[in-house]
Design an enzyme around this catalytic site. Structure first.
Site, short mmCIF file in Angstrom:
data_model
loop_
_atom_site.label_atom_id
_atom_site.label_comp_id
_atom_site.label_asym_id
_atom_site.label_seq_id
_atom_site.Cartn_x
_atom_site.Cartn_y
_atom_site.Cartn_z
N GLU A 292 0.83 -1.21 0.00
CA GLU A 292 0.00 0.00 0.00
C GLU A 292 0.86 1.26 0.00
O GLU A 292 0.51 2.27 -0.61
CB GLU A 292 -0.95 -0.01 1.20
CG GLU A 292 -1.88 -1.22 1.26
CD GLU A 292 -2.62 -1.51 -0.03
OE1 GLU A 292 -2.89 -0.56 -0.80
OE2 GLU A 292 -2.93 -2.68 -0.29
N TYR B 9 -2.16 -7.71 -10.93
CA TYR B 9 -1.07 -7.64 -9.95
C TYR B 9 0.12 -8.48 -10.42
O TYR B 9 1.24 -7.98 -10.56
CB TYR B 9 -1.53 -8.16 -8.60
CG TYR B 9 -2.58 -7.36 -7.89
CD1 TYR B 9 -2.27 -6.65 -6.73
CD2 TYR B 9 -3.91 -7.34 -8.33
CE1 TYR B 9 -3.24 -5.92 -6.05
CE2 TYR B 9 -4.89 -6.62 -7.66
CZ TYR B 9 -4.55 -5.92 -6.52
OH TYR B 9 -5.51 -5.20 -5.85
#
Length: 618
Positions: free
Chosen positions: A302, A389
Site C-alpha cells: 500500500e 497484480y
C-alpha cells in the site's frame, strides 16, 4: 468535434470528461449513523476544455438522492437522471443556460444524500466492532463506487484536489491531511466538524472516509496507526518496526514521498481487501495483525501505491496493471532491499501460484486473463483478481531481466517523474520506455523485438520466469514427503517446520493444494495437529490449512471454516473458502453466507453471491 479533440479513454464512466475537467472538489457531509447515510453537498470546480461546444455537464451517479443543483451560485432546474445503464448507474445531466468558453471554470454545487443502495459505504453496528461500544462507517470507492456517494467524474483519468468537511459524533479519517485546529478535542457523542485537505490531485476512487471509535498512536516520525482503542497497542507493535524503513527504502528507489504523512487505519474485520491505498491513510485489514510481524508485506504494497497508482495512475481499469503490477514490483523491491534478493523471488513464487489460480478460475482463454482486457460494458469489479497484480509484475520483471537491472533502475525514477500527477495507458508506458532506451542500441533492439502484443493481449499465463527457488526448495521437499504418504515411511514431526517463516508455510500449504490426489481426511487432520496449524492466529496460514482440509473432505474443518467466514470479510480469504466449502457441503456454504452476508462489505457480498449462485465471470 469536442469528442475528437478530447478522446475518452475510460469505457467505465458515463461522464463527459472529454468536455469538462474537474480541478477541485469540496465535499461537505454530515454522518448519520442511525439512518446509515451521509447528507450534504459537493462542489465541483469544472474547467471547460472545449470552447463553448457543449451546453451540458454529465456526471456519474448511482443510487444517490439528489436534492438540488446550482451552477455558478444559481439554481438549475434543467437537470435530470438519465436511464440506468448496468453497473454504471444513472448519470446526472445538467443543462447549462449559457455557453462556457475554453478554460473557464464554473462551480457545480449538488445537494445530495446517500441511500441504502450505496455500494461504497459499509455501516457497522457496535456489535460488529471489536470493543462493541460505537457504530462505525467506512468507504471503499475503488473501482467505480464513488458515484454512489456523490455525482462526480468517476474515472481514474481525471484527478483533482479535495477539501473534506465532515461532521460526525465520532472521530473521522479521510484521504487528506487533517486541518489541525486549536480547538479542544471533541467529546464522543458531540457532533464535531472534521476538516481535511488533499493538495495532491487524486482520482475519485481515492476519495475515502471512515468514522468510529478510533484512537491513534505513532509508529514512526511521519506515521501513525489508527484503530479501535482496545486494539491500539497490538497494532502499534505490529507496524512500528517496519513502516519508516519501508518509506526510506522506496524513496531511494524512486524519489521522496509526496503526501506529507503516511498513516495506517486498521479497519474492522469486514473490510473486503488486504488494504486500500487511500492517500495519507492506508485502509488495512486486521488480518495483517498476526502478532508475528509476518504479514506487514501488505503495508509495503500500500505504501508503494503512494507512487504507483496514486501519483502515477492508470487512465482506465483496462490498464489497471499500471497501478497494481508496478506496485507489486516495488513492494518486492522494498522486501529485497531489506531481506535480500532471494526473498523477492520467494514472494514472486507465491504470486505465481495466485496468478495460476486466477487464470484457472476464469479459464485460460478468458478476456479477464489478459494484461489489458476489454472492459467496455463490463463491471470492473468482475475483472478484479490477482491477474493485473501478478501478470503485471511478471511483465515488469521480464523487462528488468531483458534490459538488465541496473539499466531498469534508472528508468524507474524517470517513469515516475514523467507521469507524476498524470494518468496514462499501456501505450504511453510503452512509448516512454522505448524513448528512454533509444540511445542504448542493445536495450533498444531488445525492446523493439519484444512481442508487446502478446504481453498486452494474449490471455492466460505469461512465460514463467526463472525464479531463485532456494527459500522454496525446503518446503517443496517437505510437500514431496507428504505427497508420498501413506505409502512412504515418512512420519511428520513438529521439527519439520521449525525455523520456517509464515510465508514458507504458506507456500508449503499451496503445494499441498496442488496435489492431483488430495490428502486423505486423516492425513489432513494429522498435519493440522502435528504442525499446530489448527489454531494459527496468522490468517494467511489458517485459511490455507482450512482449504487443504476441505479439499481432503475432512469434516472436522467445516466448523472452523464457518467460524472464520464469520470473523473476516477480506475477499482473498472469503471467496476461496466459500468455493471450497460448497464443494464439500453446498448447503452449509449457503447457510453460512446467509448468516453472515450483512457482516460483509457490499462489494464482497456481491462477489460471493456470484461465486455461489451466479455467473462464472466473477
Amino acid at each position: 468535434m469536442a469528442t475528437l479533440m478530447n478522446p475518452v479513454r475510460d469505457p467505465n464512466t458515463l461522464s463527459n470528461y472529454n468536455n469538462w475537467l474537474c480541478t477541485h472538489t469540496t465535499a461537505n457531509f454530515e454522518i448519520f449513523f442511525e439512518e446509515k447515510k451521509l447528507v450534504g453537498n459537493v462542489v465541483h470546480k469544472l474547467r471547460s476544455i472545449t470552447n463553448a461546444e457543449t451546453d451540458e455537464i454529465i456526471l456519474d451517479s448511482h443510487h444517490v438522492d439528489i436534492r438540488n443543483v446550482q451552477v455558478a451560485g444559481l439554481p438549475v432546474k434543467a437537470w435530470e437522471l438519465l436511464p440506468p445503464l448496468g453497473p454504471y448507474g444513472t448519470a446526472l445531466k445538467i443543462k447549462l443556460e449559457n455557453p462556457v468558453g475554453l478554460n473557464e471554470i464554473i462551480d457545480v454545487d449538488i445537494a445530495v444524500q446517500t441511500t441504502k443502495e450505496c455500494t461504497a459505504l459499509q455501516w457497522l453496528t457496535p456489535a460488529q466492532t471489536s470493543n462493541k461500544k460505537h457504530p462505525y462507517m467506512f468507504s471503499q470507492c475503488q473501482a467505480i463506487h464513488a458515484r454512489s456517494i456523490f455525482p462526480c467524474q468517476d474515472t481514474p483519468d481525471v484527478k483533482c484536489t479535495f477539501d473534506f468537511n465532515i461532521t460526525s459524533p465520532l472521530p473521522v479519517i479521510a484521504s487528506g491531511l487533517p486541518v489541525r485546529s486549536t480547538s479542544t478535542v471533541p467529546q464522543s457523542g458531540v457532533k464535531t466538524l472534521h476538516r481535511f485537505h488533499q493538495k495532491v490531485p487524486i482520482p475519485s476512487y481515492l476519495f475515502a472516509l471512515a468514522s468510529g471509535d478510533i484512537a491513534e498512536a505513532a509508529i514512526g516520525p511521519r506515521s501513525v496507526v489508527a484503530t479501535s482503542p482496545d486494539k491500539l497497542e497490538e497494532c502499534k507493535w505490529e507496524l512500528e518496526a517496519d513502516t519508516e524503513r519501508f518509506i526510506k527504502t522506496i524513496e531511494e528507489i524512486i524519489y521522496p514521498y509526496a503526501w506529507g504523512e503516511y498513516n495506517v487505519l486498521i479497519l474492522p474485520p469486514s473490510f473486503p481487501y488486504g488494504g486500500m491505498e487511500n492517500p495519507v491513510f492506508t485502509f488495512a485489514t486486521p488480518s495483517i495483525i498476526s502478532k508475528d510481524r509476518e504479514n506487514v508485506d501488505v503495508i509495503a504494497h500500500e505504501l508503494a501505491h503512494s507512487w504507483s497508482g496514486n501519483l502515477v495512475t492508470s487512465a482506465s481499469w483496462e490498464h489497471f496493471w499500471l497501478n497494481e503490477g508496478w506496485t507489486v514490483y516495488l513492494e518486492r523491491r522494498i522486501l529485497a532491499s531489506l531481506h535480500g534478493e532471494k526473498y523477492r523471488h520467494f514472494s514472486a513464487i507465491i504470486g505465481w501460484k495466485a496468478l495460476r489460480d486466477s487464470v484457472e478460475h476464469y479459464s485460460h482463454d478468458h478476456e479477464f486473463t489478459k494484461l489489458v482486457p476489454n472492459l467496455k460494458g463490463e463491471d470492473p469489479d468482475d475483472a478484479f483478481s490477482t491477474i493485473p497484480y501478478e501478470k503485471g509484475f511478471n511483465f515488469l520483471f521480464h523487462l528488468e531481466n531483458l534490459v538488465g537491472k541496473e539499466k531498469f533502475d534508472r528508468f524507474i525514477p524517470h517513469y515516475f517523474t514523467t507521469f507524476k500527477g498524470k494518468s496514462l495507458d499501456s501505450y504511453d508506458f510503452k512509448a516512454t520506455l522505448l524513448d528512454f532506451f533509444k540511445s542504448d542500441a542493445e536495450a533498444s533492439r531488445l525492446l523493439q523485438e519484444l512481442d508487446w502484443d502478446s504481453w498486452f493481449y494474449k490471455p492466460g499465463l505469461p512465460p514463467k520466469p526463472e525464479f531463485d527457488t532456494s527459500l522454496a526448495d525446503v518446503v517443496y521437499e517437505l510437500a514431496g514427503k507428504w505427497r508420498s504418504l501413506p505409502e512412504s515411511p515418512f512420519q511428520p514431526q513438529p521439527s519439520d517446520i521449525q525455523g520456517l517463516t509464515a510465508n514458507q508455510i504458506v507456500v508449503f500449504l499451496e503445494q499441498i493444494l496442488l496435489f492431483e490426489r488430495p490428502l486423505t481426511a486423516e492425513l489432513s487432520k494429522l498435519m493440522g495437529e502435528v504442525y499446530g496449524l489448527t489454531g494459527s492466529e496468522n490468517i494467511e496460514v489458517a485459511n490455507l490449512y482450512l482449504q487443504v482440509g476441505l479439499k481432503a473432505a475432512d469434516k472436522s474443518v467445516i466448523g472452523p471454516t464457518t467460524d472464520l467466514l464469520g470473523r473476516i470479510g477480506r475477499m482473498k480469504f472469503v471467496r476461496p473458502l466459500y468455493r471450497a466449502l460448497q464443494k464439500v457441503d453446498r448447503q452449509v456454504a449457503i447457510d453460512t453466507f446467509e448468516k453472515h452476508k450483512d457482516f460483509y462489505h457490499p462489494i464482497c457480498r456481491g462477489m460471493v453471491e456470484k461465486d455461489l449462485f451466479g455467473k462464472k465471470d466473477a
